[in-house]
Design a protein around this motif. Structure first.
Motif, PDB file in Angstrom:
ATOM      1  N   GLN A  90       0.092   9.227   2.758  1.00 11.23           N
ATOM      2  CA  GLN A  90      -0.086   8.733   1.388  1.00 11.23           C
ATOM      3  C   GLN A  90      -0.178   9.876   0.387  1.00 11.23           C
ATOM      4  O   GLN A  90       0.409   9.823  -0.701  1.00 11.23           O
ATOM      5  CB  GLN A  90      -1.370   7.889   1.340  1.00 11.23           C
ATOM      6  CG  GLN A  90      -1.623   7.245   0.010  1.00 11.23           C
ATOM      7  CD  GLN A  90      -3.033   7.491  -0.496  1.00 11.23           C
ATOM      8  OE1 GLN A  90      -3.292   7.387  -1.678  1.00 11.23           O
ATOM      9  NE2 GLN A  90      -3.976   7.792   0.382  1.00 11.23           N
ATOM     10  N   SER A 115       0.839  -1.194   0.000  1.00 12.99           N
ATOM     11  CA  SER A 115       0.000   0.000   0.000  1.00 12.99           C
ATOM     12  C   SER A 115       0.880   1.253   0.000  1.00 12.99           C
ATOM     13  O   SER A 115       1.956   1.271   0.600  1.00 12.99           O
ATOM     14  CB  SER A 115      -0.934   0.007   1.200  1.00 12.99           C
ATOM     15  OG  SER A 115      -0.279   0.497   2.337  1.00 12.99           O
ATOM     16  N   LEU A 116       0.397   2.270  -0.660  1.00 10.61           N
ATOM     17  CA  LEU A 116       1.128   3.529  -0.688  1.00 10.61           C
ATOM     18  C   LEU A 116       1.281   4.100   0.714  1.00 10.61           C
ATOM     19  O   LEU A 116       2.302   4.711   1.046  1.00 10.61           O
ATOM     20  CB  LEU A 116       0.392   4.528  -1.581  1.00 10.61           C
ATOM     21  CG  LEU A 116       0.325   4.147  -3.058  1.00 10.61           C
ATOM     22  CD1 LEU A 116      -0.459   5.176  -3.844  1.00 10.61           C
ATOM     23  CD2 LEU A 116       1.729   4.005  -3.641  1.00 10.61           C
ATOM     24  N   ALA A 117       0.267   3.881   1.532  1.00  5.81           N
ATOM     25  CA  ALA A 117       0.328   4.394   2.896  1.00  5.81           C
ATOM     26  C   ALA A 117       1.489   3.761   3.665  1.00  5.81           C
ATOM     27  O   ALA A 117       2.183   4.436   4.429  1.00  5.81           O
ATOM     28  CB  ALA A 117      -0.994   4.130   3.603  1.00  5.81           C
TER      29      ALA A 117
END
Lengths: 208, 208
Positions: B46, B34-36
DNA sequence: GTCTATATTAAGATAGAC
DNA sequence: GTCTATCTTAATATAGAC
């Protein structure tokens, strides 16, 4: 019509689901696959599918176990270890979908907390052991090129896996059966004097 | 303090993000990342991360491209093709994280609509070409064991990749440097008479 | 350059109707 | 055995404040 749905014995249903799941896992990897997509393929909803399997992890593990069982029953090439591997590679070259599922999922399995990590670790261990046994029968304690039987086993499996990846990415450029055959020839030619020991063909159940 | 945040030149930030992204992709695969999670590693949100990269696909591609550039600058073993590969495998055996990223992502890339499919297809193609060239210089048109230079190149890459997978799953059982070394010895011993051609070491940029 | 807030979509899982 | 409905969580992405 009180019962409009498709009539299937539970075992058939499960088999159907497992086949569909293998496809979806191969197409998208474990994390990219959704239960709904699998359910769709067999005309169920996600919740209908969950009646047969407790969850996604369990589904994956069952898919892999079942596939090994079925394949080893359906296709067991004869011959010594090296010949069997050659036939298996040629066989696999006709089954890109199956090859993809094992290539994708085995590499997937090295990621954090992957449900199939233990499955693949054990599977490779068994495969190497069985193959090393076969090599021992074929070549004795000293297979070609100064390799130990265990190293030769790891090497053979590595060649098979590595070629599969290149072949999947670029089937027009990489003829995995031809390269594996040439590699097998290399092994044989490096062999001092292969005494064709009386071999009882062993099912190593390696299909991916 | 009108500007409480960390002062970083944009290029440093980008580099930081790319490093963090490689880790996350290696740990979870492309779809599982995940980008987060990437943003977290560098102390961003993010949305802060998305200021530097347009989206997840672009981030992955940049990660891979940059990694190849950096690595080929930082580590280029000397010697002929076979020697270089041996040194590279030994080198990689000290970098499980890096090996994992390329093992996971290359297999990932064969799945449907994967953003790195073209990247890996091209990368393997280039690697085989460069390696085949090197083999031609070393062995002429007929490398050991009846292989063509292109087949030998595919084989070498396959052995490297395949061993990496087994090693990642079971580092205690598979000594990939030792097996690769033994395999290289096998190739050499099968060679008729290797004339040490005047070699200009070629950077094939293969790090995974 | 980085944040908060939010829209949108989709996932896995559970509860309960039929 | 399979569905509908719903809970909960989490993802990418966009808009706009500071």
């Amino acid at each position: 019509m009180t019962h409009p749905r498709r009539r299937l014995r539970p075992e058939q249903r499960r088999a159907e689901i497992l086949d569909a799941a293998l496809e979806v896992f191969a197409e998208r990897g474990y994390r990219g696959a959704s239960l709904a997509a699998v359910a769709d393929k067999v005309g169920l909803t996600q919740q209908g599918l969950l009646h047969y399997f407790p969850g996604k992890d369990a589904l994956l593990i069952e898919v892999l176990r079942r596939r090994d069982e079925v394949d080893s029953g359906a296709y067991t090439p004869s011959g010594n270890g090296l010949e069997m591997m050659e036939k298996l590679v040629t066989h696999n070259a006709t089954l890109p979908g199956l090859v993809q599922s094992f290539t994708v999922l085995s590499a997937d399995s090295v990621t954090d907390n992957h449900p199939a990590k233990e499955f693949f670790t054990e599977r490779y261990r068994r495969t190497r052991e069985t193959l090393a046994e076969s090599i021992r029968r074929e070549f004795g304690e000293e297979p070609p090129g100064g390799l130990t039987p265990e190293q030769a086993a790891a090497l053979l499996v590595a060649v098979m896996d590595g070629l599969q990846l290149q072949w999947l990415l670029d089937p027009g450029e990489v003829d995995m059966a031809a390269v594996f055959h040439a590699f097998a020839g290399l092994l044989r030619s490096a062999s001092p004097a292969a005494p064709p020991a009386p071999s009882s063909p062993t099912d190593h159940g390696y299909a991916g």
